[in-house]
Design a protein around this motif. Sequence first.
Motif, PDB file in Angstrom:
ATOM      1  N   UNK A 254       1.028  -1.007   0.183  1.00  0.00           N
ATOM      2  CA  UNK A 254       0.111   0.061   0.000  1.00  0.00           C
ATOM      3  C   UNK A 254       0.811   1.197   0.120  1.00  0.00           C
ATOM      4  N   UNK A 255       0.909   1.954  -1.260  1.00  0.00           N
ATOM      5  CA  UNK A 255       1.654   3.105  -1.156  1.00  0.00           C
ATOM      6  C   UNK A 255       1.534   4.311  -0.208  1.00  0.00           C
ATOM      7  N   UNK A 256       0.159   4.289   0.409  1.00  0.00           N
ATOM      8  CA  UNK A 256      -0.127   5.278   1.151  1.00  0.00           C
ATOM      9  C   UNK A 256       0.447   4.862   2.465  1.00  0.00           C
ATOM     10  N   UNK A 257       0.931   3.632   2.920  1.00  0.00           N
ATOM     11  CA  UNK A 257       1.479   3.186   4.135  1.00  0.00           C
ATOM     12  C   UNK A 257       2.878   2.813   3.988  1.00  0.00           C
ATOM     13  N   UNK A 258       3.326   2.626   2.783  1.00  0.00           N
ATOM     14  CA  UNK A 258       4.809   2.239   2.668  1.00  0.00           C
ATOM     15  C   UNK A 258       5.476   2.818   1.392  1.00  0.00           C
ATOM     16  N   UNK A 259       6.761   2.940   1.723  1.00  0.00           N
ATOM     17  CA  UNK A 259       7.532   3.509   0.667  1.00  0.00           C
ATOM     18  C   UNK A 259       8.682   2.394   0.436  1.00  0.00           C
ATOM     19  N   UNK A 260       8.675   1.598  -0.808  1.00  0.00           N
ATOM     20  CA  UNK A 260       9.482   0.665  -1.182  1.00  0.00           C
ATOM     21  C   UNK A 260      10.879   1.193  -1.889  1.00  0.00           C
ATOM     22  N   UNK A 261      11.689   1.263  -0.813  1.00  0.00           N
ATOM     23  CA  UNK A 261      13.128   1.826  -1.515  1.00  0.00           C
ATOM     24  C   UNK A 261      13.991   0.833  -2.141  1.00  0.00           C
ATOM     25  N   UNK A 262      13.959   1.131  -3.466  1.00  0.00           N
ATOM     26  CA  UNK A 262      14.792   0.704  -4.343  1.00  0.00           C
ATOM     27  C   UNK A 262      16.203   1.428  -4.381  1.00  0.00           C
ATOM     28  N   UNK A 263      17.192   1.209  -3.755  1.00  0.00           N
ATOM     29  CA  UNK A 263      18.180   2.181  -3.406  1.00  0.00           C
ATOM     30  C   UNK A 263      18.974   2.463  -4.743  1.00  0.00           C
ATOM     31  N   UNK A 264      19.377   3.503  -4.960  1.00  0.00           N
ATOM     32  CA  UNK A 264      20.341   3.905  -6.056  1.00  0.00           C
ATOM     33  C   UNK A 264      21.454   3.840  -5.675  1.00  0.00           C
ATOM     34  N   UNK A 265      21.804   3.728  -4.487  1.00  0.00           N
ATOM     35  CA  UNK A 265      23.213   3.706  -4.031  1.00  0.00           C
ATOM     36  C   UNK A 265      23.275   3.017  -2.525  1.00  0.00           C
ATOM     37  N   UNK A 266      23.041   1.588  -2.563  1.00  0.00           N
ATOM     38  CA  UNK A 266      23.178   0.815  -1.314  1.00  0.00           C
ATOM     39  C   UNK A 266      23.153  -0.580  -1.773  1.00  0.00           C
ATOM     40  N   UNK A 267      23.611  -1.471  -0.887  1.00  0.00           N
ATOM     41  CA  UNK A 267      23.663  -2.763  -1.292  1.00  0.00           C
ATOM     42  C   UNK A 267      22.249  -3.560  -1.110  1.00  0.00           C
ATOM     43  N   UNK A 268      21.111  -3.056  -0.721  1.00  0.00           N
ATOM     44  CA  UNK A 268      20.076  -3.643  -0.548  1.00  0.00           C
ATOM     45  C   UNK A 268      18.695  -2.743  -0.498  1.00  0.00           C
ATOM     46  N   UNK A 269      17.662  -3.068  -1.006  1.00  0.00           N
ATOM     47  CA  UNK A 269      16.268  -2.312  -0.805  1.00  0.00           C
ATOM     48  C   UNK A 269      15.893  -2.598   0.795  1.00  0.00           C
ATOM     49  N   UNK A 270      14.940  -1.492   0.565  1.00  0.00           N
ATOM     50  CA  UNK A 270      13.991  -1.481   2.131  1.00  0.00           C
ATOM     51  C   UNK A 270      12.677  -1.367   2.093  1.00  0.00           C
ATOM     52  N   UNK A 271      11.892  -1.780   2.973  1.00  0.00           N
ATOM     53  CA  UNK A 271      10.384  -1.187   3.240  1.00  0.00           C
ATOM     54  C   UNK A 271      10.395  -0.428   4.171  1.00  0.00           C
ATOM     55  N   UNK A 272      10.033   0.975   4.037  1.00  0.00           N
ATOM     56  CA  UNK A 272       9.803   2.082   5.352  1.00  0.00           C
ATOM     57  C   UNK A 272       8.382   2.502   5.243  1.00  0.00           C
ATOM     58  N   UNK A 273       7.814   2.453   6.609  1.00  0.00           N
ATOM     59  CA  UNK A 273       6.746   3.113   6.916  1.00  0.00           C
ATOM     60  C   UNK A 273       6.512   4.382   6.845  1.00  0.00           C
ATOM     61  N   UNK A 274       5.311   4.759   6.066  1.00  0.00           N
ATOM     62  CA  UNK A 274       5.004   6.289   6.227  1.00  0.00           C
ATOM     63  C   UNK A 274       4.144   6.533   7.149  1.00  0.00           C
ATOM     64  N   UNK A 275       4.467   7.575   7.843  1.00  0.00           N
ATOM     65  CA  UNK A 275       3.637   8.221   8.872  1.00  0.00           C
ATOM     66  C   UNK A 275       3.839   9.536   9.285  1.00  0.00           C
ATOM     67  N   UNK A 276       2.792  10.264   9.916  1.00  0.00           N
ATOM     68  CA  UNK A 276       3.114  11.794  10.103  1.00  0.00           C
ATOM     69  C   UNK A 276       3.755  12.471   8.957  1.00  0.00           C
TER      70      UNK A 276
END
Length: 241
Positions: free
Chosen positions: A60-82
């Motif tokens: 759900x893009x309202x709840x999460x930012x799926x971070x496909x990093x442009x300069x890191x070794x791995x991706x992340x799921x980051x919670x959106x709030x406030x």
Amino acid sequence: MYKDVKNILEENGITFYVHFGTAIGAVRHDGFIPWDDDIDVAVWREDIPLIDKVLSEGLDREKYYYHISSADTHPHVIRKYDDFETSLKERKAPFIDLFPIDRYPRGNLRRKLCNMCIWGDVGSVWAINHTDSIPLHKIVRWIPGVFERMADRIVEDDSDLTVVLATQFKDYIFPRDYYGKPIYHRFEDTEVPLPEKCHEILTAMFGDYMTPPPEDKRTGAGGFPCGAYKDYLMDRKAGRA
């Protein structure tokens, strides 16, 4: 967060494991280590393109930012709030790491060359993460990927060894079959998949992992997704966040 990620990965038949402190938490506490502050997931490098697709589309893009990093070794799921942009900038947003399990060579010379590439990878990630300028970030963000591709080409085609790319990567080198078939274990009010030889992996990384550390050593990982704030600004401008 974990349950949402878990459901999508399982629905798409993607093998994953909890790793590092999350695995210790499962085995020792049947849940979070009380002083931990994130969840660590490990996936096979070859599954990353599919993972990027299904999590980008399924979360759900309202709840999460799926971070496909442009300069890191791995991706992340980051919670959106406030105020999400501020929470990213101040490195306070809750997140889940998705660490790729990479191939690693057997031969001594190949190992030395591969280690140099991994150090180049993690070192350039660190340097780029401390670059505040987005234009400069865009210019140099390709560097970690070059080191990763070089490391992969050094590995023998028939090597059965693996590594997780991180600063202490030499402690994370294991035969592929150590991961094997995931073994599910209780974690709070759900379950998590542990590597098949979880005990061997945790012992090699942490020693006596069943004994909690002294109170003055009980801290969370303390890290945060590299370049997440800059990537979010670029992704938002491109309509991807």
